[in-house]
Write a protein that holds these residues in place. Structure first.
Motif, mmCIF file in Angstrom:
data_model
loop_
_atom_site.group_PDB
_atom_site.id
_atom_site.type_symbol
_atom_site.label_atom_id
_atom_site.label_comp_id
_atom_site.label_asym_id
_atom_site.label_seq_id
_atom_site.Cartn_x
_atom_site.Cartn_y
_atom_site.Cartn_z
ATOM 1 N N THR A 740 -5.477 -2.836 -3.064
ATOM 2 C CA THR A 740 -5.809 -3.100 -1.546
ATOM 3 C C THR A 740 -6.617 -4.513 -1.727
ATOM 4 O O THR A 740 -6.558 -5.290 -0.743
ATOM 5 C CB THR A 740 -6.815 -1.887 -0.842
ATOM 6 O OG1 THR A 740 -6.008 -0.794 -1.032
ATOM 7 C CG2 THR A 740 -7.347 -2.288 0.266
ATOM 8 N N ASP A 750 0.251 -5.967 5.252
ATOM 9 C CA ASP A 750 1.341 -4.618 5.035
ATOM 10 C C ASP A 750 1.001 -3.964 3.749
ATOM 11 O O ASP A 750 1.041 -2.520 3.861
ATOM 12 C CB ASP A 750 2.748 -5.056 5.486
ATOM 13 C CG ASP A 750 2.848 -5.383 6.778
ATOM 14 O OD1 ASP A 750 2.138 -5.306 7.746
ATOM 15 O OD2 ASP A 750 4.081 -5.830 6.907
ATOM 16 N N ALA A 751 1.034 -4.622 2.820
ATOM 17 C CA ALA A 751 0.932 -4.025 1.376
ATOM 18 C C ALA A 751 -0.518 -3.440 1.190
ATOM 19 O O ALA A 751 -0.618 -2.028 0.841
ATOM 20 C CB ALA A 751 1.046 -4.886 0.586
ATOM 21 N N GLU A 753 -2.679 -2.126 3.693
ATOM 22 C CA GLU A 753 -2.424 -0.885 4.869
ATOM 23 C C GLU A 753 -1.667 0.257 4.099
ATOM 24 O O GLU A 753 -1.922 1.532 4.166
ATOM 25 C CB GLU A 753 -1.645 -1.328 6.044
ATOM 26 C CG GLU A 753 -2.785 -2.138 6.993
ATOM 27 C CD GLU A 753 -2.161 -2.542 8.349
ATOM 28 O OE1 GLU A 753 -0.867 -2.334 8.530
ATOM 29 O OE2 GLU A 753 -2.802 -3.041 9.188
ATOM 30 N N ASP A 754 -0.395 -0.295 3.437
ATOM 31 C CA ASP A 754 0.162 1.040 2.715
ATOM 32 C C ASP A 754 -0.456 1.696 1.664
ATOM 33 O O ASP A 754 -0.631 2.895 1.477
ATOM 34 C CB ASP A 754 1.371 0.558 2.154
ATOM 35 C CG ASP A 754 2.259 1.339 1.425
ATOM 36 O OD1 ASP A 754 2.655 2.353 1.999
ATOM 37 O OD2 ASP A 754 2.505 1.427 0.242
ATOM 38 N N ALA A 757 -3.191 3.858 3.058
ATOM 39 C CA ALA A 757 -2.564 4.977 3.770
ATOM 40 C C ALA A 757 -2.391 6.019 2.355
ATOM 41 O O ALA A 757 -2.555 7.218 2.374
ATOM 42 C CB ALA A 757 -1.267 4.949 4.331
ATOM 43 N N ARG A 758 -1.959 5.380 1.499
ATOM 44 C CA ARG A 758 -1.627 6.455 0.022
ATOM 45 C C ARG A 758 -2.838 6.831 -0.646
ATOM 46 O O ARG A 758 -2.961 8.014 -0.841
ATOM 47 C CB ARG A 758 -0.752 5.460 -0.913
ATOM 48 C CG ARG A 758 0.508 5.176 -0.531
ATOM 49 C CD ARG A 758 1.292 4.130 -1.479
ATOM 50 N NE ARG A 758 1.413 4.809 -2.545
ATOM 51 C CZ ARG A 758 2.011 3.992 -3.833
ATOM 52 N NH1 ARG A 758 2.345 2.761 -3.470
ATOM 53 N NH2 ARG A 758 1.953 4.507 -4.953
#
Length: 927
Positions: A740, A750-751, A753-754, A757-758
């Protein structure tokens, strides 16, 4: 100088003798000394040892020589060496005293770890050296029993401040466990010294050309030169007028003894053979054996006259090579007759193991009665910690088993013992015997499990020809499934091993392998009658975690770890067995996935204490490394480095490979790019060669830490992406935070946020301040202004309630950076200053420099300061100082760190001098 026989001088060994005199001088002054004399047979090692003993005025001397026929008796050599010192045993700490008593067959109790026996021997040597210096001489170390050699190798690596000298003599390719200790190569004499030696033992003139040929053929090996008068005729010496076919070259010294023995009368040869087969040199036992063979004792006279043997209270051979020559030259029938006689006259109550061994060597054909005696001897050896000896007894029992079922069962047990002794080639041969025997279904399943365990261990050790870790992991899963319908408890243990193996294999295994292992383990747990042990709960929790996430597995994992800690505090022995069964990887990963720093701290502390108390040095390095990892997270880098150095030292002393994982983690946090990059390169090559995908995952995680600290976000992003894709339990969740941060700095929204989320799926359900604080800090990097401020504040408050100081300082740094970019300069300086101070204190060089740059940008004048590298104390001195400050006595400190009390005292004196203090009370105020 060279050996010219007893009573004569030495030639051509001036340098070697000088080194031995210096060794004695250093030991006399209180500095522990170790030396291994290496060389081929007949090279003069024994003569140098005799010279050393003669020079050891003012020393107590204890001496043992390895005997080939005694190699299978556990602790036989060590017991002989320590026997003159046992008057000092009462002063040893009770656990050491008990371990020594069990190992030497003087007491009963639980099987002692061989390295706890090593600590006891170290303490015993130190105690014996209190009145006067001590010299311990071990000749023919290549023929000591394996466990004695291992223990003495351990002792040799821990000698430091004791007035003790430990000197071995071993052949070039023997006693491998001693490799790495200081060595003195004992080669052939120079041509001129060899000529002098030859002239000194040959009466009359020697033709110069013949002399030169003899010197060339013997290569200056002293014993070969000394044998010339017995093997070369006078005519040949004078002018070469005869051609001798028996002249001893360096490779044929033993053959010259064979010929000398062969020329003796038959009865004499049999008595010499009996003396060679009886390693203790007990004259009374030899007399009884002679009577059993119906041979008069005066039959030894020709052997004495030939310079083969000396008959006295102890039977002594002219040279160790004479003993081996006497035994090897005898035909099989004579060997069996001699062993039969020795078995008859050996007391079955006082020495049952040697009696069983003689009986085994006397057997003409399979004999279940003798095999049963060997099996009993194996049990006694194993109860004393002599795994290698137990394996050898069992291996011989297999060969003598007439009953096919007994042979198969014994072969399987012997294979397990050979595996435990790391004798894998012999273990595989025994498994092949077992495979051809009528085994039960359970035994065949156990055989499959043992084979898979060996393949996995060899794969992780990087042995040539071993399968990759990923392949061995698959075999362990198959073995666990096979046991499932036969033995419920063994099946669950095998599934835990299989799960750990699949975790090590990670990205190098076929896709879905870890999930498949977890599902199989879940099935085993569901079908279990009463899965209540900590290992059962751990297996169940990890299976649920892998297949369903933290919500499903958290409660069982926490209960399992709490239960393990409880067992560890009781020191009931089960905790250590469970630890070795599951490997530390499962426990470590469980605490990491729980984001629970408190249970991690308790677990690591309990692991180390349990391993120390039990003297379990095979397990202790892994426990120390886990504890070091806890210190790294707490920002206590010096403490972590101390534990890792201790782990490496114990690994070296026990002939194991050092632990790599946590050293890589520590180096990344310290922020030295060259050192860390080198470690990463080595780890990457090693992981690829072994198929150990988890180590590859760690290299990505540590790459991300290092480069985020350096502000090199592209490299950090690439490393984090590799690890986050592999999903290595225990640290891939932590790596999402690195991902992050790197993605946010690069504008990879995008990376980032992914990753958040994980992270939410893995940390939100933890319910811990660490997990929720890490999540809030990561979310803050992507949030709008007001929300970001609240999230950073929440993250800092939560992390302040944990032991994870590294992540607290990282969050303060990110918050300070965000505040500066939001033009809240005064507030930014406060958080950046705290981060800089913390990083500097812990020695996180890269992150401290990043915080300094931000402080300068915020208008704060901050000089570059050298990173804290700890006090001037060494890591071991720091550790001893802390334990002393905690109130431990020198003896207690020595027991914890596997050092002698003298060594602890020596270190403490240096600590006092370096810190300028004079008492332990002052020490408590400084540590």
């Amino acid at each position: 100088m060279a050996n010219t026989g007893r009573g004569q001088g030495l030639r051509g060994r001036g340098d070697e003798c000088e080194q031995l005199r210096r060794l004695l001088s250093s030991a006399r002054s209180g500095s522990g000394q170790v030396l291994v004399l290496r060389g081929e047979a007949g090279g003069g090692k024994t003569a140098l040892l005799e010279y050393l003993i003669a020079q050891a005025r003012g020393f107590s001397v204890t001496h043992v020589a390895g005997v080939e026929s005694d190699m299978e008796l556990a602790f036989a050599g060590l017991q002989q060496l320590c026997s003159p010192l046992m008057t000092h045993v009462d002063g040893l700490p009770e656990p050491q005293r008990d371990a020594l008593a069990v190992a030497f067959g003087r007491g009963v109790g639980p099987v002692p770890d061989r390295f706890l026996v090593g600590l006891a021997v170290l303490s015993l040597l130190a105690a014996a050296a209190e009145q006067q210096p001590l010299l311990c001489v071990i000749d023919d170390a290549q023929w000591l029993d394996q466990v004695s050699t291992q223990v003495l190798g351990f002792v040799a690596r821990r000698l430091l401040a004791e007035p003790v000298a430990l000197v071995f003599a071993a052949r070039d390719h023997g006693a491998e466990v001693l490799h790495g200790l200081p060595e003195l190569e004992v080669g052939g004499l120079s041509d001129s010294d060899a000529r002098e030696l030859l002239d000194s033992v040959v009466l009359g003139r020697i033709d110069e050309r013949v002399r030169d040929r003899i010197i060339a053929e013997t290569r200056g090996i002293p014993l070969a030169v000394l044998e010339v008068p017995r093997n070369v005729s006078v005519a040949e010496l004078i002018g070469g007028f005869e051609t001798s076919t028996t002249r001893p070259s360096a490779g044929h010294v033993e053959e010259s003894f064979v010929r000398r023995i062969a020329s003796l009368p038959r009865d004499t040869r049999l008595l010499v053979l009996a003396a060679a087969a009886e390693p203790v040199g007990d004259a009374g036992l030899l007399l009884r054996a002679a009577a059993a063979l119906d041979i008069p004792v005066d039959a030894l006279a020709p052997a004495e006259a030939a310079g083969v043997i000396e008959f006295g209270p102890r039977i002594r051979f002219h040279h160790p090579l004479v003993r081996s020559a006497a035994y090897r030259a005898a035909d099989l029938a004579d060997r069996r007759a001699v062993h039969r006689a020795l078995a008859e006259v050996t007391d079955p109550q006082l020495d049952p193991d040697r009696r069983a061994w003689h009986a085994a060597n006397a057997a003409l054909s399979p004999d279940d009665e003798v095999a049963a005696e060997l099996e009993a001897s194996a049990g006694r050896a194993q109860s004393r910690g002599g795994i290698a000896a137990a394996a050898t007894f069992l291996e011989r029992a297999v060969a003598l088993s007439a009953d096919p079922r007994l042979r198969g069962a014994r072969a399987l047990v012997a294979a397990r013992a050979k595996c435990d002794a790391a004798a894998y080639e012999a273990a595989y041969e025994l498994l092949a015997i077992a495979e051809l025997s009528p085994l039960s279904e359970l035994q065949r399943a156990e055989m499959a499990r043992l084979r898979a365990q060996m393949e996995f261990t060899r794969g992780r050790g990087g042995e040539p020809g071993a399968p990759q870790v990923s392949a061995a992991a698959a075999d362990l899963i198959d073995a666990a499934r096979r046991l499932q319908t036969i033995d419920d408890e063994s099946a669950r243990e095998a599934h835990l091993e299989a799960l750990a193996a699949a975790m090590y294999a990670s990205q190098c295994a076929p896709p879905g392998a870890l999930v498949a292992a977890a599902e199989s383990a879940r099935h085993a747990i569901d079908n279990a009658a009463d899965p209540h042990r900590p290992t059962d709960l751990l297996l169940s929790g990890m299976a649920d975690l892998i297949t369903g996430g933290l919500t499903d597995g958290a409660d069982r994992l926490r209960t399992a770890l709490e239960s393990w800690c409880t067992h560890a505090q009781r020191n009931d022995g089960e905790a250590l067995r469970w630890l070795s069964l599951a490997f530390p990887i499962v426990q470590e990963s469980a605490t990491g996935e729980l984001w629970d720093d408190e249970i991690m701290h308790r677990l690591a502390t309990a692991m180390v204490r349990n391993a120390r108390d039990a003297g379990a040095l095979a397990t202790l390095p892994s426990a120390l490394a886990f504890r070091a990892g806890v210190h790294v997270l707490a920002g206590e880098f010096d403490d972590a480095a101390t534990l890792l150095e201790e782990a490496d030292a114990i690994s070296a002393a026990t002939n194991h490979k050092p632990v790599k994982y946590h050293r890589l983690h520590l180096s990344a946090w310290r922020g030295n790019p060259d050192e860390t990059a080198a470690l990463i390169d080595v780890a990457t090559d090693m992981a690829s060669a072994k198929g150990e995908g988890r180590l590859l995952g760690l290299t990505g995680y540590t790459t991300a830490i290092l480069h985020n600290g350096l502000g090199q976000y592209e490299e950090a992003f690439a490393g984090a992406r590799r690890t986050c894709a592999s999903n290595d339990l225990g640290f891939s969740g932590w790596c999402l935070v690195e991902m992050t941060e790197a993605a946010a700095h690069l504008g990879e929204r995008d990376a980032a946020e992914d990753a958040v989320a994980r992270l939410e799926r893995r940390a939100a359900d933890s319910g811990t301040d660490w997990g929720l604080g890490a999540l809030a800090g990561a979310q803050a990097l992507l949030a709008d202004n007001e929300e970001a401020d609240a999230l950073f504040t929440e993250a800092i408050k939560r992390l302040e309630r944990t032991r994870v100081v590294t992540q607290l300082a990282r969050t303060q740094l990110r918050y300070g950076e965000w505040l500066r970019r939001s033009h809240h300069t005064t507030e930014a300086r406060k958080h950046l200053g705290r981060a800089h101070e913390t990083f500097s204190r812990m020695g996180a060089q890269a992150f401290a420099e990043r915080a300094r740059r931000e402080l300068v940008a915020a208008g704060e004048k901050v000089r570059r300061q050298p990173m804290r590298s700890g006090d001037e104390l060494t890591s071991q001195e720091s550790q001893i100082a802390r334990l002393a400050a905690d109130g431990l006595t020198n003896q207690e400190i020595g027991a914890q760190l596997f050092l002698s009390t003298h060594t602890v005292e020596w270190h403490l004196r240096k600590v006092f001098v370096k810190l300028g203090i004079s008492s332990r009370r002052q020490l408590r105020t400084l540590t």
